[in-house]
Enzyme design. Structure first.
Site, short mmCIF file in Angstrom:
data_model
loop_
_atom_site.label_atom_id
_atom_site.label_comp_id
_atom_site.label_asym_id
_atom_site.label_seq_id
_atom_site.Cartn_x
_atom_site.Cartn_y
_atom_site.Cartn_z
N GLU A 169 0.80 -1.23 0.00
CA GLU A 169 0.00 0.00 0.00
C GLU A 169 0.84 1.28 0.00
O GLU A 169 0.78 2.08 0.96
CB GLU A 169 -0.96 0.02 1.20
N GLU A 365 -5.46 -8.58 1.13
CA GLU A 365 -6.05 -8.22 2.43
C GLU A 365 -7.53 -7.95 2.21
O GLU A 365 -7.90 -7.28 1.23
CB GLU A 365 -5.44 -6.93 3.02
O1 IFM Z 1 -4.08 -2.85 9.35
C1 IFM Z 1 -4.03 -2.37 8.06
C2 IFM Z 1 -2.89 -3.02 7.29
O2 IFM Z 1 -1.67 -2.81 7.92
C3 IFM Z 1 -2.80 -2.49 5.89
N1 IFM Z 1 -4.08 -2.53 5.24
C4 IFM Z 1 -5.23 -2.03 5.93
C5 IFM Z 1 -5.31 -2.64 7.31
C6 IFM Z 1 -6.55 -2.12 8.05
O3 IFM Z 1 -6.48 -0.74 8.18
#
Ligand code: IFM
Length: 456
Positions: A169, A365
């Protein structure tokens, strides 16, 4: 559990099914590594809502076998984790910590012994503080530092880890870290955020090249992409720019289309983009073998001013050049204030596949924070179960519609340090009590276990 079985019946053979974590959020043991920008940020009062710092987090480094057992007990076939750069190279460049590498040997070997394919991420936001002192991601040398680190990790793990992502990200590092200032290093400088975005993508390209040269078979990148929904006609031009800053700037660089013209125009009063070079653009377009997409929620925008309460990370300040916009998530929402809207995951996958054709995709994710209730009979997080059911189904809908989707990772294995929200936002499928370090699987863990274990 009929619902779980209906979902698992749709999952193809060889589909990757796993759970994800990140180093700073779970490891603890910060004294055995170099410092990172997140240690510095968290130590400044007020930056993390509950004052949580890197210790103990989930004390994972003292629970590695137990935690990997929990993971394999879910029936997963993969584990996505990140390495802490300052644990591997405490000063960011130069001397390598053998004990730091040894930590990840234990994680990788332990995962492999349990039949879990490791998916490693090099950078999940914990830049060594020593490098921040030298200018951090704004430094024109940053791609060299990152390339050195990628080479060290690639050489050490290429024999055992086929999938390595460079960055997690980069949007968050650039825009929450340098525009909104709600993440480390806490800068509020929109011009810097655009330069950091570019330098991160150039560094990623160098990292991909270094990993490949070291023998890593499948170097990739992980982006947080989403669908932008315009609630009214007047906001459509602004929502197009938000889509540009959230999604297209990354995919256009990867696809060798350069910085989108509309984004250059929308940000012309902020930066002249003179830091962009043709060599940098070519490097940012270094081919990746897979793209990870982290998806949680759509971004719904409207022209009418409306107070929708706190929505973590959704605010005009994170989009340089954007103003006069309201963020208007509909209900139901998670504890982050994020709208729950699974069709937007299908749409995000379809749109990404068309913008970056030919690159296999993974959902790296996906998950939800809720205020869980602990009862004598367990943690009955039906809301999270529903979230997973609808979103795994939505990912499979994209697969049915022709997207080359190779896998799905739930976020997260544990309740952990949710960055500036500390322990106040719980994403885990396994509850962790920071004081006792007791791990308790929630109903969502049992639900995913049913899906994962019957799909194999
Ligand atoms: O916890 C975070 C993660 O580190 C990166 N993506 C989003 C998640 C939730 O905010």
């Amino acid at each position: 559990m009929k619902r779980a079985q209906e979902i698992s019946a749709r999952i193809p053979h060889n589909f990757t099914l796993g759970v994800a974590t990140s180093s700073w959020q779970i490891e603890g043991s910060s004294s055995s590594r170099g410092k990172s920008i997140w240690d510095d940020f968290a130590e400044t009062p007020g930056n993390v809502v509950d004052g949580a710092t890197a210790d103990p987090a989930c004390d994972h480094l003292n629970h590695i076998p137990e935690d990997l057992d929990l993971l394999s007990g879910l029936g997963a076939n993969a584990y996505r984790f990140s390495l802490s750069w300052p644990r591997v190279i405490p000063e960011g460049t130069g001397k390598i910590s053998r004990s730091g590498l040894g930590v990840y040997d234990r994680i990788v070997d332990g995962a492999l012994e349990r039949g879990l394919t490791p998916f490693a991420t090099l950078y999940h936001w914990d830049l060594p503080s020593a490098l921040q002192e030298k200018g951090g991601w704004l430094s024109p040398d940053s791609h060299q530092w990152f390339s050195e680190y990628a080479h060290v990790v690639g050489e050490h793990f290429a024999d055992r880890v086929e999938h390595v992502a460079t960055l997690n990200e980069p949007w968050v590092s650039a825009f929450l870290g340098y525009a909104a200032g709600i993440h480390a290093p806490g800068e509020q400088n929109p011009a810097a955020s655009l330069e950091v975005f570019y330098r991160l993508m150039v560094a990623s390209g160098h990292g991909i090249r270094a990993l490949r040269a070291a023998g890593v078979k499948n170097p990739g990148l992980v982006l947080n992409l989403t669908t932008i929904i315009a609630e009214d006609e007047d906001i459509v031009p602004t929502s197009t720019i938000i889509d540009g800053l959230q999604n297209r700037i990354f995919l256009d660089l990867l696809a060798n289309r350069g910085i989108p013209d509309d984004i250059v125009a929308a940000t012309s009063s902020i930066t002249d983009w003179s830091f962009v070079t043709s060599e940098g653009l070519a490097m940012a377009a270094e081919p990746i073998t897979w793209l990870g997409i982290n998806y949680y929620t759509p971004t719904r925008v409207a022209s009418l001013s409306k107070n929708a309460g706190k929505i973590v990370g959704q605010d005009a300040s994170v989009y340089p050049g954007v103003s006069n916009v309201s963020f208007v998530p509909r209900s139901p929402r998670t504890a982050m204030g994020w709208e729950i809207h699974a069709p937007s995951l299908t749409q995000t996958l379809l749109t990404t596949a068309s913008r970056l054709p030919g690159v296999p995709l993974y959902v790296t994710e996906n998950g939800a924070a809720f205020d869980d209730t602990v009862t004598e009979t367990g943690i009955h997080d039906e809301n999270r179960v529903d979230y997973y059911a609808s979103h795994i189904s939505a990912a499979l809908d994209a697969l049915d519609q022709g997207v080359d989707l190779r896998g799905y990772f739930a976020w997260s294995l544990f309740d952990n340090l949710e960055w500036a929200e500390g322990w106040t936002k719980r994403f885990g499928i396994i509850r962790v009590d920071a004081w006792s370090q007791i791990r308790t699987p929630k109903d969502s863990a049992l639900f995913l276990r049913e899906i994962f274990s019957t799909a194999r």
